[in-house]
Design an enzyme around this catalytic site. Structure first.
Site, PDB file in Angstrom:
ATOM      1  N   TYR A 179     -10.217  -1.657 -18.491  1.00 55.34           N
ATOM      2  CA  TYR A 179     -10.428  -0.964 -17.216  1.00 55.34           C
ATOM      3  C   TYR A 179      -9.575   0.300 -17.156  1.00 55.34           C
ATOM      4  O   TYR A 179     -10.040   1.363 -16.739  1.00 55.34           O
ATOM      5  CB  TYR A 179     -10.071  -1.902 -16.068  1.00 55.34           C
ATOM      6  CG  TYR A 179     -10.366  -1.356 -14.694  1.00 55.34           C
ATOM      7  CD1 TYR A 179     -11.676  -1.238 -14.233  1.00 55.34           C
ATOM      8  CD2 TYR A 179      -9.338  -0.971 -13.839  1.00 55.34           C
ATOM      9  CE1 TYR A 179     -11.958  -0.749 -12.966  1.00 55.34           C
ATOM     10  CE2 TYR A 179      -9.606  -0.481 -12.567  1.00 55.34           C
ATOM     11  CZ  TYR A 179     -10.912  -0.378 -12.135  1.00 55.34           C
ATOM     12  OH  TYR A 179     -11.180   0.113 -10.876  1.00 55.34           O
TER      13      TYR A 179
ATOM     14  N   GLY B 229      -5.502   3.390  -2.525  1.00 48.82           N
ATOM     15  CA  GLY B 229      -4.526   2.415  -2.042  1.00 48.82           C
ATOM     16  C   GLY B 229      -4.735   1.056  -2.675  1.00 48.82           C
ATOM     17  O   GLY B 229      -5.706   0.818  -3.390  1.00 48.82           O
TER      18      GLY B 229
ATOM     19  N   THR C 124     -20.507   6.770  -4.119  1.00 48.02           N
ATOM     20  CA  THR C 124     -21.020   5.641  -4.902  1.00 48.02           C
ATOM     21  C   THR C 124     -20.204   4.388  -4.582  1.00 48.02           C
ATOM     22  O   THR C 124     -19.037   4.465  -4.224  1.00 48.02           O
ATOM     23  CB  THR C 124     -20.974   5.929  -6.406  1.00 48.02           C
ATOM     24  OG1 THR C 124     -19.615   5.966  -6.861  1.00 48.02           O
ATOM     25  CG2 THR C 124     -21.640   7.261  -6.735  1.00 48.02           C
ATOM     26  N   GLY C 125     -20.862   3.237  -4.707  1.00 49.42           N
ATOM     27  CA  GLY C 125     -20.181   1.980  -4.409  1.00 49.42           C
ATOM     28  C   GLY C 125     -19.720   1.924  -2.965  1.00 49.42           C
ATOM     29  O   GLY C 125     -18.597   1.501  -2.672  1.00 49.42           O
TER      30      GLY C 125
ATOM     31  N   GLY D 204       0.819  -1.204   0.000  1.00 51.59           N
ATOM     32  CA  GLY D 204       0.000   0.000   0.000  1.00 51.59           C
ATOM     33  C   GLY D 204       0.852   1.252   0.000  1.00 51.59           C
ATOM     34  O   GLY D 204       2.017   1.241   0.383  1.00 51.59           O
TER      35      GLY D 204
ATOM     36  N   GLY E 101      -0.285   4.134   1.523  1.00 52.41           N
ATOM     37  CA  GLY E 101      -0.819   5.049   2.528  1.00 52.41           C
ATOM     38  C   GLY E 101       0.258   5.813   3.274  1.00 52.41           C
ATOM     39  O   GLY E 101       1.188   5.228   3.812  1.00 52.41           O
TER      40      GLY E 101
ATOM     41  N   LYS F 183     -23.748  14.412   6.490  1.00 51.77           N
ATOM     42  CA  LYS F 183     -24.876  13.571   6.103  1.00 51.77           C
ATOM     43  C   LYS F 183     -24.508  12.927   4.783  1.00 51.77           C
ATOM     44  O   LYS F 183     -24.226  13.620   3.802  1.00 51.77           O
ATOM     45  CB  LYS F 183     -26.149  14.412   5.944  1.00 51.77           C
ATOM     46  CG  LYS F 183     -27.391  13.592   5.618  1.00 51.77           C
ATOM     47  CD  LYS F 183     -28.622  14.486   5.523  1.00 51.77           C
ATOM     48  CE  LYS F 183     -29.885  13.674   5.288  1.00 51.77           C
ATOM     49  NZ  LYS F 183     -31.090  14.543   5.187  1.00 51.77           N
TER      50      LYS F 183
END
Length: 328
Positions: A203, A236, A26-27, A3, A5, A46
């Protein structure tokens, strides 16, 4: 760890108070999207978790409330039905949201799909190009009037975050984006379209479109003097269900990021005060985790004229779909 991060960035501690802000992710029922939504909610926003499977999203919301009991009964985490593969449904989802809320401060287009083969929908686009690029384009542009209204408040800090991928780096240098056929290119024929490399190329092409969309959307907003900040990024490294058939899935399960670590870049882009303080540096840019402003990793991604042409092509494609039912 594989990763990226940045250890000095801690979303739990570093995200500011988001009370009064409204966000869509989303997702968001699992993985990076869930962690993104959870941290936004935990810091006072919210949040609408947008997805097509209501039961899965409601389970995710229940899990958030279990992990943070203070959320119960406050309607801080909400379901928004969104199927990115259906153009009219995408527009309907945006309209439904705008009928409920008077502002939208943060939009995180996180959802992504990767299928085995090369499938053309009845509208004349591949299923993944529709879900990974055209759908988010329709959703975002449909929500823009409300985001512009929100941004008119001098105290607002409105952001659009498009979760792309470094996989765009493997898009062939001769790949074009000037026609519907270019959007639908398979990079192989027959059974070979299900191969790992060509699937990654498709992709990557879809994520390249998201990066170019971010670039051109920012240019257009700047031209209108609308202070909305648009950022695309590579999240990540996380083992996801779409990878299960590949050896890298098991490698990442052991050595990759946790979902929260993988969500750090999205959360930084969506909330960090640094982005607001240095807006001219970050707007329209592509980030590598967590905060590294990086030129897109293939030549097409750095082509501003291509970004303009892709926008015009996308407008034509979307208009054709809504007026004629097909992309061309």
């Amino acid at each position: 760890m594989f990763g990226f991060g940045e250890p000095t960035y801690d979303p739990v501690k570093d995200i500011p108070d988001l009370t009064g802000k409204v966000a869509i992710v989303t997702g968001a029922n699992s993985g990076i999207g869930y962690q993104t939504a959870q941290q936004l909610v935990n810091h006072g926003a919210k949040v609408y978790l947008a997805g097509r499977n209501e039961s899965k999203v409601l389970v995710a919301i229940e899990q958030m409330q279990k992990e943070n009991q203070t959320l119960r009964g406050k309607n801080m985490a909400n379901f928004l039905h969104l199927d990115l593969s259906e153009p009219k449904g995408v527009k309907a989802a945006a309209d439904a949201f705008m009928a409920k809320e008077s502002r939208l401060d943060i939009l995180v287009n996180n959802a992504a799909a990767m299928n085995m083969g090369h499938f053309i929908l009845d509208i004349g686009l591949t299923d993944t190009m529709m879900s990974n690029y055209i759908g988010p384009w329709i959703f975002t542009t449909s929500l823009l009037p409300l985001m512009k209204k929100t941004a008119a408040d001098p105290l607002a800090d409105v952001r659009i975050v498009n979760v792309a991928s470094q996989v765009h780096s493997i898009v062939p240098v001769d790949a074009k984006l000037d026609s519907v056929d270019d959007l639908n290119q398979a990079f192989a024929e027959g059974a070979a379209t299900a191969g790992l490399l060509v699937r990654l190329k498709r992709y990557g092409l879809e994520k390249l479109c998201e990066i170019l969309f971010t670039t051109e959307l920012q240019r257009r907003l700047d031209e209108e003097s609308v202070p909305i900040t648009c950022i695309s990024l590579h999240p990540g490294m996380l083992a996801t269900g779409a990878m299960k058939e590949w050896w890298i899935y098991y490698l990442l399960k052991v050595f990759g990021d946790t979902p929260l670590q993988a969500a750090k870049c999205s959360l930084f882009a969506a909330t960090s005060p640094v982005v607001k303080e240095k807006r001219d540096e970050y707007k329209g840019k592509f980030l590598m985790p967590v905060d590294k402003i990086t030129p897109p990793l293939c030549p097409q991604g750095r082509d501003e004229e291509l970004a303009k042409r892709l926008w015009l092509l996308t407008e034509t494609v979307v208009n054709n779909i809504f007026e004629k039912g097909v992309a061309q």
